[in-house]
Design a protein around this motif. Structure first.
Motif, PDB file in Angstrom:
ATOM      1  N   GLY A 143       0.817  -1.206   0.000  1.00 21.83           N
ATOM      2  CA  GLY A 143       0.000   0.000   0.000  1.00 21.83           C
ATOM      3  C   GLY A 143       0.848   1.253   0.000  1.00 21.83           C
ATOM      4  N   GLY A 144       0.876   1.979   1.110  1.00 15.62           N
ATOM      5  CA  GLY A 144       1.696   3.175   1.209  1.00 15.62           C
ATOM      6  C   GLY A 144       2.837   2.962   2.178  1.00 15.62           C
ATOM      7  N   TYR A 145       3.303   4.071   2.721  1.00 15.34           N
ATOM      8  CA  TYR A 145       4.385   4.005   3.688  1.00 15.34           C
ATOM      9  C   TYR A 145       3.879   3.885   5.117  1.00 15.34           C
ATOM     10  N   ASP A 146       2.560   3.970   5.289  1.00 15.52           N
ATOM     11  CA  ASP A 146       1.963   3.852   6.608  1.00 15.52           C
ATOM     12  C   ASP A 146       0.808   2.865   6.525  1.00 15.52           C
ATOM     13  N   ASP A 147       0.122   2.689   7.638  1.00 13.47           N
ATOM     14  CA  ASP A 147      -0.946   1.701   7.684  1.00 13.47           C
ATOM     15  C   ASP A 147      -2.077   2.049   6.724  1.00 13.47           C
ATOM     16  N   ILE A 148      -2.737   1.006   6.238  1.00 10.00           N
ATOM     17  CA  ILE A 148      -3.876   1.169   5.335  1.00 10.00           C
ATOM     18  C   ILE A 148      -5.135   1.405   6.183  1.00 10.00           C
ATOM     19  N   THR A 149      -5.945   2.349   5.745  1.00  5.92           N
ATOM     20  CA  THR A 149      -7.154   2.704   6.496  1.00  5.92           C
ATOM     21  C   THR A 149      -8.443   2.314   5.793  1.00  5.92           C
ATOM     22  N   TRP A 150      -8.415   2.113   4.469  1.00  5.86           N
ATOM     23  CA  TRP A 150      -9.668   1.842   3.758  1.00  5.86           C
ATOM     24  C   TRP A 150      -9.389   1.074   2.475  1.00  5.86           C
ATOM     25  N   LEU A 151     -10.318   0.187   2.116  1.00  4.57           N
ATOM     26  CA  LEU A 151     -10.272  -0.546   0.855  1.00  4.57           C
ATOM     27  C   LEU A 151     -11.627  -0.428   0.174  1.00  4.57           C
ATOM     28  N   ASP A 152     -11.603  -0.236  -1.175  1.00  2.00           N
ATOM     29  CA  ASP A 152     -12.859  -0.160  -1.920  1.00  2.00           C
ATOM     30  C   ASP A 152     -12.652  -0.756  -3.302  1.00  2.00           C
ATOM     31  N   TRP A 153     -13.622  -1.558  -3.720  1.00  2.00           N
ATOM     32  CA  TRP A 153     -13.570  -2.223  -5.019  1.00  2.00           C
ATOM     33  C   TRP A 153     -14.335  -1.401  -6.053  1.00  2.00           C
ATOM     34  N   SER A 154     -13.882  -1.479  -7.310  1.00  2.00           N
ATOM     35  CA  SER A 154     -14.658  -0.915  -8.400  1.00  2.00           C
ATOM     36  C   SER A 154     -15.860  -1.816  -8.688  1.00  2.00           C
ATOM     37  N   THR A 155     -16.810  -1.308  -9.447  1.00  2.00           N
ATOM     38  CA  THR A 155     -18.052  -2.044  -9.688  1.00  2.00           C
ATOM     39  C   THR A 155     -17.794  -3.347 -10.420  1.00  2.00           C
ATOM     40  N   ASP A 156     -16.831  -3.368 -11.335  1.00  2.00           N
ATOM     41  CA  ASP A 156     -16.536  -4.585 -12.100  1.00  2.00           C
ATOM     42  C   ASP A 156     -15.534  -5.486 -11.395  1.00  2.00           C
ATOM     43  N   SER A 157     -15.111  -5.142 -10.181  1.00  2.00           N
ATOM     44  CA  SER A 157     -14.183  -5.948  -9.374  1.00  2.00           C
ATOM     45  C   SER A 157     -12.811  -6.099 -10.007  1.00  2.00           C
ATOM     46  N   LYS A 158     -12.431  -5.144 -10.884  1.00  2.00           N
ATOM     47  CA  LYS A 158     -11.108  -5.219 -11.506  1.00  2.00           C
ATOM     48  C   LYS A 158     -10.073  -4.382 -10.757  1.00  2.00           C
ATOM     49  N   LEU A 159     -10.488  -3.255 -10.191  1.00  2.00           N
ATOM     50  CA  LEU A 159      -9.552  -2.356  -9.531  1.00  2.00           C
ATOM     51  C   LEU A 159      -9.874  -2.271  -8.049  1.00  2.00           C
ATOM     52  N   LEU A 160      -8.862  -1.910  -7.293  1.00  2.00           N
ATOM     53  CA  LEU A 160      -8.971  -1.781  -5.850  1.00  2.00           C
ATOM     54  C   LEU A 160      -8.344  -0.459  -5.432  1.00  2.00           C
ATOM     55  N   ALA A 161      -9.111   0.353  -4.711  1.00  2.00           N
ATOM     56  CA  ALA A 161      -8.612   1.626  -4.189  1.00  2.00           C
ATOM     57  C   ALA A 161      -8.153   1.412  -2.752  1.00  2.00           C
ATOM     58  N   ILE A 162      -6.930   1.871  -2.462  1.00  2.00           N
ATOM     59  CA  ILE A 162      -6.311   1.653  -1.154  1.00  2.00           C
ATOM     60  C   ILE A 162      -6.025   3.010  -0.529  1.00  2.00           C
ATOM     61  N   GLY A 163      -6.713   3.340   0.545  1.00  2.00           N
ATOM     62  CA  GLY A 163      -6.456   4.577   1.268  1.00  2.00           C
ATOM     63  C   GLY A 163      -5.510   4.332   2.431  1.00  2.00           C
ATOM     64  N   CYS A 164      -4.532   5.214   2.596  1.00  2.00           N
ATOM     65  CA  CYS A 164      -3.480   5.006   3.598  1.00  2.00           C
ATOM     66  C   CYS A 164      -3.454   6.150   4.597  1.00  2.00           C
ATOM     67  N   ARG A 165      -2.788   5.888   5.699  1.00  2.00           N
ATOM     68  CA  ARG A 165      -2.637   6.896   6.732  1.00  2.00           C
ATOM     69  C   ARG A 165      -1.642   7.986   6.332  1.00  2.00           C
ATOM     70  N   ASP A 166      -0.840   7.724   5.319  1.00  2.00           N
ATOM     71  CA  ASP A 166       0.127   8.728   4.879  1.00  2.00           C
ATOM     72  C   ASP A 166      -0.474   9.706   3.881  1.00  2.00           C
ATOM     73  N   SER A 167      -1.810   9.807   3.863  1.00  2.00           N
ATOM     74  CA  SER A 167      -2.586  10.750   3.033  1.00  2.00           C
ATOM     75  C   SER A 167      -2.522  10.442   1.548  1.00  2.00           C
ATOM     76  N   SER A 168      -2.134   9.262   1.152  1.00  2.00           N
ATOM     77  CA  SER A 168      -2.097   8.882  -0.259  1.00  2.00           C
ATOM     78  C   SER A 168      -3.133   7.806  -0.532  1.00  2.00           C
ATOM     79  N   THR A 169      -3.550   7.733  -1.807  1.00  2.00           N
ATOM     80  CA  THR A 169      -4.495   6.720  -2.266  1.00  2.00           C
ATOM     81  C   THR A 169      -3.879   5.994  -3.450  1.00  2.00           C
ATOM     82  N   LYS A 170      -3.957   4.692  -3.427  1.00  2.00           N
ATOM     83  CA  LYS A 170      -3.309   3.882  -4.454  1.00  2.00           C
ATOM     84  C   LYS A 170      -4.359   3.066  -5.186  1.00  2.00           C
TER      85      LYS A 170
END
Length: 955
Positions: A143-170
């Motif tokens: 994920g990022g350089y710090d702990d992950i805080t949130w996970l969310d899937w796209s509608t087609d289940s192909k992509l995954l959004a990863i929110g981190c404590r270091d203020s970045s989203t992957k």
């Protein structure tokens, strides 16, 4: 078989920690309650707690899209795969550390787990993936350089959004795609709280802890993402290909992930860049993948200026309605409509932070939970109404009391509140908050019209259960802290014992006047009890002065008999017959005394049965602690044969009164998040400085909070310190029907009930009594024989079959042929069937005929069976009463509407008739006018002719 009690439900605790989950239909919400899971059915207004439990508190739960599988992870990283069909644990898995969040993909094929800054994607077991081994690892991401805080899937289940404590989203892809690589989004100035994909789109919304909302627009559509086939896919690292059929191999793969992640990352990155540069050049030119920031918005900026320390604690987004809910640490939540970010609703529910927020599938309801006060509510934002609002006691539940029919339970806590719970729906339906200090005792009246409660604020209050109000307040001449309360059989007298003033106070319920101040004890009065016999006014009181006193309240307060208990008395209880009294003392014994002769009948040695436990901060061993154990609460069973006892332990004991032996022992919890369950301190908690639990550990970012409690604190810590609550049982009560008992402990109010559907418990069984013989008797229409044999087998389904085969006109004749023992057992089955069967009139006819035939004989029906029947009929009456009232008022509205329509039609018809009559009158009038005009015209013609003739003559 008589004591085959099993855990049935958990009341008094609504929410503890973790996230919430709605079922796919949106009608039920699942909440983690400590180390148990509770399902709240919002449509039928009921709740049930699953019988399974974990060794630690749950922190994260996730439900599959079809609602059949539930994954629950506790604070130690132990995951359980639970089948919601059978409510059993299918598989267990051990993560190396705690899990921040877990979520299923929309298609149900995968589920993602966030552990520290690592994302693990597993294949879901089932037909969709063809994989039936649970927790088979598919891929892993950093994920990022710090702990992950949130996970969310796209509608087609192909992509995954990863929110981190270091203020970045992957943004990561589950499968390898030609025109996509891992994409990073930055722009926030604080930790990401949540991030959400739009419906059927790759557009993204991110929310941070300081209230910033960023809207991102993706350059490609989901259909533009081209997945590489399995044959042409880039070679994955050996780690990602490895499948783990069991827990041990899974843990090994995670260790490999941690050890080799950096090396694999560099190698895979170089290889992927080279291949993508050659293979995907055309795809990149045609569909370049990037995100564009559309705007940044500051949510609830104006209210948060007043409180600068307010932080955004939870957020959720419904893709169908495009409504975003954000919750803050001030107890307020706001609803926004995206993408315009228009505020459509705002509400403050408490002064405490909101820990979780969640929309249901339709987006009509939003569930909000607060960890600080244990509150859970479901709000319908369109109509602005509460679908459910439940809150348990914010501190320990100290006392409980059953209503005479077993339908309600009253609980009192140290938060100075008295709550009433419905045992059928498991919901709290009224809360009395008139007390200003901890409640020490509650008791119902015999007529179930009111209850009384004692408190440390120096008052005894009487609450009306029908009108839900406090109609009497009893006080003493001098300020006194009341430690116990009791009501006599008639419901006219109430008595309370003082804790700091060693006296007993007697009041009249009707007048509210203080009748007597009973003196005689030389220590705090810990327990009082009235005789349960209608003809007796005997009062028993126990005190720390090592005596038990027997008083006659109606004659004189000076006449009493003293019994020496040889130790401090902690609790007293009357037997149902009123002839004996049980006394629990500080040495761990339960002594039985005869009330009339004041002689000792029996003694139960129960100190060793409570078990031993060692607190983390204890210096002494658990064996030494066991020497100070004692029973703090005791209760007789409905038949008077057994005693239920509990104290400073996780164990509840049932003793036989006559034999003075232990019949059964229940352990109310296995939650090691509580203190006092372990007998030994683990060596990993010991250091060169001693026990690490005795060392203050200050945590960064938490305001310098320390991890140990204040000295001398046992029940609760009002300071800001953190500590493990101590396991103990404050109060136990048998249900008047004898079918269940309740225990108020650190975990909440645990209900244990008899489950006779699984237990084979025959009565007077012989070789001739078989299910085949019952069916043969039914074929030959020998209903009496079939009924007797089915009752001897004591199988509920067989008894129900026989009862429903009996013709309606033969019920009275068949009841007259039954013996008293069979009639008693039949009444118990009828009480059970009236709760669930739709054939209400049929079973009411059975009950009436049985009571009319055998009710005039003494000792035929036990008190518990009659109470069970009364409870079933009361529940049916309440349920049908609402339906009948609804139908009655609906019919009234329809009839009134029909009358209005008929009146309107009559008015229209009358108006039409009047208009017709008016038109006829006008027509007649016009005709008459025309006739007159004709006459006038004829006369004028004649005059002109005459005038013409005269003119001619003159000429």
């Amino acid at each position: 078989m008589k004591f085959s009690y099993k855990f049935s439900n958990l009341l008094g605790t609504i929410y503890r920690n973790g996230n919430l989950v709605f079922t796919p239909d949106g009608n039920s919400v699942i909440s983690p309650v400590g180390n148990r899971i509770t399902v709240y059915d919002l449509k039928n207004n009921k709740s049930r707690t699953l019988s399974l439990e974990s060794f630690y508190n749950y922190t994260n739960i996730a439900l599959s899209p079809d609602g059949s599988l539930l994954i629950a992870v506790n604070e130690q990283g132990n995951a359980q795969l639970i089948s919601m069909v059978s409510c059993t644990v299918i598989h267990r898995h051990k993560f190396q550390t705690g899990v921040q969040c877990i979520t299923f993909s929309p298609d149900g094929k995968y589920f993602a787990v966030a552990r520290e800054n690592l994302v693990l994607i597993f294949c879901s077991p089932g037909e969709l993936t063809g994989e039936y081994n649970p927790f088979v690892l598919k891929r892993s991401f950093l994920g990022g350089y710090d702990d992950i805080t949130w996970l969310d899937w796209s509608t087609d289940s192909k992509l995954l959004a990863i929110g981190c404590r270091d203020s970045s989203t992957k943004i990561c892809a589950v499968n390898h795609t030609r025109n996509f690589r891992t994409y990073n989004l930055s722009g926030h100035t604080d930790a990401i709280v949540s991030c959400f994909f739009e419906l059927n789109s790759l557009h993204l919304s991110t929310v941070s802890r300081n209230g910033q909302l960023c809207l991102w627009e993706c350059s490609v559509e989901p259909s533009d993402l081209i997945e590489v086939s399995q044959a042409k896919a880039e070679p994955l690292p050996p780690l990602a290909k490895r499948k783990a059929p069991n827990t041990q191999s899974d843990s090994e793969s995670e260790d490999d992930i941690e050890g080799n992640l950096e090396k694999q990352k560099m190698a895979v990155k170089d290889e992927t860049e080279d291949q993508n540069q050659v293979k995907d050049e055309s795809a990149k030119k045609s569909h370049p993948f990037y995100y564009k920031k559309l705007g940044r918005h500051y949510l609830a900026n104006e209210p948060r200026k007043e409180k600068r320390d307010a932080m955004l604690t939870a957020a959720n987004y419904n893709r169908h309605t495009k409504v975003l809910v954000v919750a803050f640490s001030t107890g307020a939540f706001y609803l926004y409509e995206l993408p315009d970010v228009n505020m459509i609703h705002s509400l403050s529910i408490s002064d405490y932070p909101i820990s979780a927020a969640l929309f249901n599938s339709t987006g009509d309801w939003v569930a909000l939970a607060s960890r600080e006060i244990g509150q859970l509510l479901v709000w319908e934002w369109q109509s602005e109404q509460y679908i459910m609002k439940q809150q348990g006691h914010s501190s320990e539940m100290t006392c409980i009391g059953y209503s005479p029919d077993g339908q309600y339970i009253a609980t009192g806590g140290e938060d100075s509140k008295v709550k009433l719970w419905n045992t059928q729906s498991s919901f709290c339906f009224v809360t009395f908050s008139e007390h200003t200090s901890g409640v020490t005792g509650v008791q119902f009246s015999r007529n179930k019209k009111f209850l009384v409660s004692s408190s440390l604020d120096g008052t005894v209050r009487a609450f009306d259960i029908i009108r839900y109000r406090n109609f009497r307040t009893f006080t003493s001449p001098t300020p006194t802290q009341f430690a116990c309360v009791a009501i006599d059989y008639s419901g006219e007298l109430v008595v309370a014992g003082g804790q700091d003033v060693f006296e007993i106070f007697l009041w009249s319920i009707k007048t509210g006047k203080l009748l007597e101040v009973i003196s005689g004890h030389e220590g705090p009065v810990t327990s009082v009890a009235f005789s349960p016999v209608a003809t007796s006014s005997t009062l028993i009181s126990g005190s720390w002065d090592k005596t038990v006193k027997i008083w006659n309240c109606l004659e004189s307060n000076s006449e009493h008999e003293t019994i020496d208990a040889l130790a401090d008395v902690t609790c007293v209880a009357f037997s149902p017959s009123g002839e004996e009294v049980a006394v629990a003392t500080l040495v761990g014994n339960i002594t039985i005394f005869d009330v009339k002769s004041a002689t000792q009948v029996n003694t139960i040695e129960g100190r060793s049965d409570l078990g031993s436990g060692r607190l983390e901060t204890d210096i002494v061993t658990a064996k030494k602690n066991a020497q100070s154990n004692y029973f703090s609460t005791i209760e007789y069973s409905a038949d008077g044969e057994c005693i239920l006892a509990a104290g400073k332990s996780a164990n509840i004991c049932i003793y036989n009164v006559r034999e003075a032996i232990l019949l059964k022992k229940f352990e109310i919890t296995q939650n090691h998040s509580l203190d006092g369950l372990n007998e030994f301190i683990s060596r990993k908690h010991l250091s060169e400085f001693g026990n690490m639990a005795l060392v203050e550990q200050r945590e960064e970012g938490e305001g310098g909070k320390v991890a140990i409690r204040l000295p001398g604190v046992r029940k609760g810590d009002m300071s800001s310190r953190r500590f493990k609550p101590e396991v103990r049982v404050f109060s136990v009560r048998f249900s008047p029907t004898g079918q269940a008992f309740a225990a108020a402990g650190t975990e909440g109010l645990c209900i244990y009930a008899l489950d006779k559907g699984v237990v084979f418990d025959p009565f007077d069984l012989t070789l001739e009594v078989t299910p085949k013989a019952v069916h043969e008797a039914l074929k030959s229409e020998e209903f009496t024989k079939a009924l007797v044999m089915s009752l001897k087998l004591n199988e509920p389904n067989l008894v129900t079959l026989v009862l429903e085969r009996v013709p309606y006109r033969d019920i009275e004749l068949l009841c007259a042929d039954l013996s008293p023992d069979i009639a008693q057992r039949l009444l118990q089955h009828l009480a059970r069937l009236l709760q669930s069967s739709p054939h209400i009139e049929f079973y009411l006819q059975w009950s009436c005929c049985l009571l009319n035939t055998h009710g005039n004989r003494d000792g035929v029906f036990q008190h518990t069976a009659l109470l069970a029947l009364h409870e079933s009929i009361s529940r049916k009456y309440e349920m049908l009463n609402k339906i009948c009232d609804y139908n009655k008022y609906t019919i009234r509205v329809l009839l009134d509407r029909a009358e209005q329509l008929e009146a309107a039609k009559g008015a229209e018809a009358e108006q039409t008739t009047n208009e017709d009559s008016d038109s006829e009158m006008l027509l007649i009038k016009s005709t008459e006018d025309k006739g007159l005009e004709c006459e006038f015209s004829e006369e004028s013609d004649e005059d002109t002719e005459e005038s013409d003739e005269e003119d001619k003559d003159d000429a």
